[in-house]
Scaffold this active site. Structure first.
Site, PDB file in Angstrom:
ATOM      1  CG  HIS A  61       7.880  -4.406  -8.172  1.00 18.81           C
ATOM      2  ND1 HIS A  61       7.042  -4.241  -7.090  1.00 18.81           N
ATOM      3  CD2 HIS A  61       7.144  -5.019  -9.136  1.00 18.81           C
ATOM      4  CE1 HIS A  61       5.860  -4.754  -7.388  1.00 18.81           C
ATOM      5  NE2 HIS A  61       5.881  -5.219  -8.618  1.00 18.81           N
ATOM      6  CG  HIS A  63       5.577  -5.157 -12.232  1.00 26.47           C
ATOM      7  ND1 HIS A  63       5.654  -6.357 -11.587  1.00 26.47           N
ATOM      8  CD2 HIS A  63       6.367  -5.269 -13.334  1.00 26.47           C
ATOM      9  CE1 HIS A  63       6.438  -7.174 -12.276  1.00 26.47           C
ATOM     10  NE2 HIS A  63       6.888  -6.534 -13.331  1.00 26.47           N
ATOM     11  CG  ASP A  65       0.477  -3.646  -9.856  1.00 28.18           C
ATOM     12  OD1 ASP A  65       1.585  -3.678 -10.427  1.00 28.18           O
ATOM     13  OD2 ASP A  65       0.118  -4.515  -9.034  1.00 28.18           O
ATOM     14  CG  HIS A  66       3.498  -2.101  -7.169  1.00 24.08           C
ATOM     15  ND1 HIS A  66       3.432  -2.519  -5.867  1.00 24.08           N
ATOM     16  CD2 HIS A  66       2.999  -3.114  -7.914  1.00 24.08           C
ATOM     17  CE1 HIS A  66       2.925  -3.742  -5.823  1.00 24.08           C
ATOM     18  NE2 HIS A  66       2.654  -4.124  -7.052  1.00 24.08           N
ATOM     19  CG  HIS A 141       7.928  -9.445  -8.532  1.00 22.79           C
ATOM     20  ND1 HIS A 141       6.956 -10.390  -8.577  1.00 22.79           N
ATOM     21  CD2 HIS A 141       7.374  -8.300  -9.062  1.00 22.79           C
ATOM     22  CE1 HIS A 141       5.856  -9.858  -9.095  1.00 22.79           C
ATOM     23  NE2 HIS A 141       6.084  -8.602  -9.410  1.00 22.79           N
ATOM     24  CG  ASP A 212       3.887  -7.302  -6.608  1.00 20.74           C
ATOM     25  OD1 ASP A 212       3.252  -6.966  -5.599  1.00 20.74           O
ATOM     26  OD2 ASP A 212       3.529  -7.047  -7.765  1.00 20.74           O
ATOM     27  CG  HIS A 270      -0.194  -7.408  -4.670  1.00 17.05           C
ATOM     28  ND1 HIS A 270      -0.248  -8.416  -5.588  1.00 17.05           N
ATOM     29  CD2 HIS A 270       0.223  -6.301  -5.335  1.00 17.05           C
ATOM     30  CE1 HIS A 270       0.144  -7.938  -6.777  1.00 17.05           C
ATOM     31  NE2 HIS A 270       0.424  -6.658  -6.649  1.00 17.05           N
TER      32      HIS A 270
HETATM   33 ZN    ZN Z   1       1.739  -5.779  -8.101  1.00 19.68          ZN
HETATM   34 ZN    ZN Z   2       4.795  -6.830  -9.668  1.00 17.75          ZN
END
Ligand code: ZN
Ligand code: ZN
Length: 315
Positions: A61, A63, A65-66, A141, A212, A270
């Site tokens: 996805h 976000h 942090d990914h 998510h 996530d 995570h």
């Molecule tokens: Zn994340």
């Molecule tokens: Zn996320």
């Protein structure tokens, strides 16, 4: 056999001990980088696996942090690594953000130094080879188009060598054709049917990766009897309300899914800096004993019915 090597196992922000989300799934010569949080390229170097063949990236996805590590990875690939093209697979929303990051920030109008293919995926099989396939499935998510990935070897019927020897089937093309399910005529004129030398069908190894996610009820089927389930556990049950608000799981919820789906091994990732690893492990193991909390550079070999932790690859 699949292998999975964890490169980053922290939620949202890195910690002293954990980098941001990223892992590599390997099958023979194929490598899939799943997610690419900031700092992933240094983790790749530290793991000693090299950049070769890391040209296929699956994103769960959009976000930050990914995905933020994609910018640095592209910059490095374009300078000195022997990668000619890069394929990035994800849902549309993440792909739009990745497009902005790569074309708006890294390239800014410059011609890409390597071919970049942004491949929008839909639910279903999107990568299929003679002995395994990869399926994308939707997960819930924050934001649309979030996906989990199922890596699955095709079911096969093992060749019964002793049986073939007893039937005096000569080595060579006859055995190969029988393995492939074709009837053959031997040089002496006998016809042999594959059923005479093939055992009953065995399901292939299955590895499920879920990034996530805030809901597990729709994941039971896809995780059914997987050899390993890799899934987030961002919260503990004490903070289940927060987990729900941010569409994440608690360690207990992840373990309940593993139990319900009858998976063989659960690996949690995570992980939030707010918790001690042993508390995450204890909460999950109370429900599902075969749980491991991943650390950066943990490396597993996954075969049908077993998941073994091995020393990290060093090339
Ligand atoms: Zn994340
Ligand atoms: Zn996320």
């Amino acid at each position: 056999m699949f292998e999975i090597l964890f490169l980053g196992t922290s939620a949202s922000a890195p910690s002293v001990h954990r980098g941001l989300s990223s892992q590599v799934v390997m099958h023979d010569e194929y490598r899939f980088l799943i997610d690419c949080g900031e700092g992933t390229q240094r983790q790749i170097l530290q793991a000693g696996i090299g950049f070769k063949r890391l040209n296929r990236i699956l994103i769960t996805h959009g976000h930050l942090d990914h995905i933020l590590g994609l910018a640095g990875l592209l910059s490095t690939f374009s300078r000195w690594e022997a990668i000619e093209e890069l394929e990035i697979f994800s849902g549309r929303w993440a792909l739009e953000r990745i497009h902005d990051l790569l074309y708006g920030v890294v390239l800014r109008g410059a011609r890409p130094p390597i071919a970049i293919h942004l491949r929008e995926i839909q639910p279903g099989v999107f990568f299929d080879k003679p002995d395994f396939k990869v399926t994308a499935f939707p997960v819930q998510h924050r934001g649309p188009d979030c996906y989990g990935y199922l890596f699955e070897e095709h079911a096969r019927r093992p060749f019964l060598v002793e049986q073939a020897d007893r039937l005096a089937i000569p080595p060579g093309p006859w055995r190969r054709d029988l393995v492939n399910g074709q009837e053959v005529t031997l040089p002496d004129g006998r016809r042999i049917h594959p059923d005479q030398v093939l055992d009953s069908e065995r399901q292939g190894t299955r590895l499920v990766h879920v990034g996530d996610v805030g809901r597990t009820s729709d994941l039971v089927d896809i995780c059914h009897q997987a050899d390993v389930l890799v899934i987030e556990a961002t919260y503990l049950q004490d903070e289940a309300d927060m987990a729900r608000d941010f569409a994440h799981l608690t360690a207990r919820q992840a373990a309940e899914l593993a139990l319900q789906a009858g998976v063989k091994q659960l690996i949690l990732t995570h992980i939030s800096r707010r918790y001690r690893e042993r508390d995450v492990l204890a909460e999950a193991q109370a429900i599902f004993p075969a749980t491991h909390v991943a650390r950066d550079f943990d490396h597993f070999q996954v075969r049908r019915g077993e998941c073994i932790k091995v020393d990290t690859l060093k090339e």
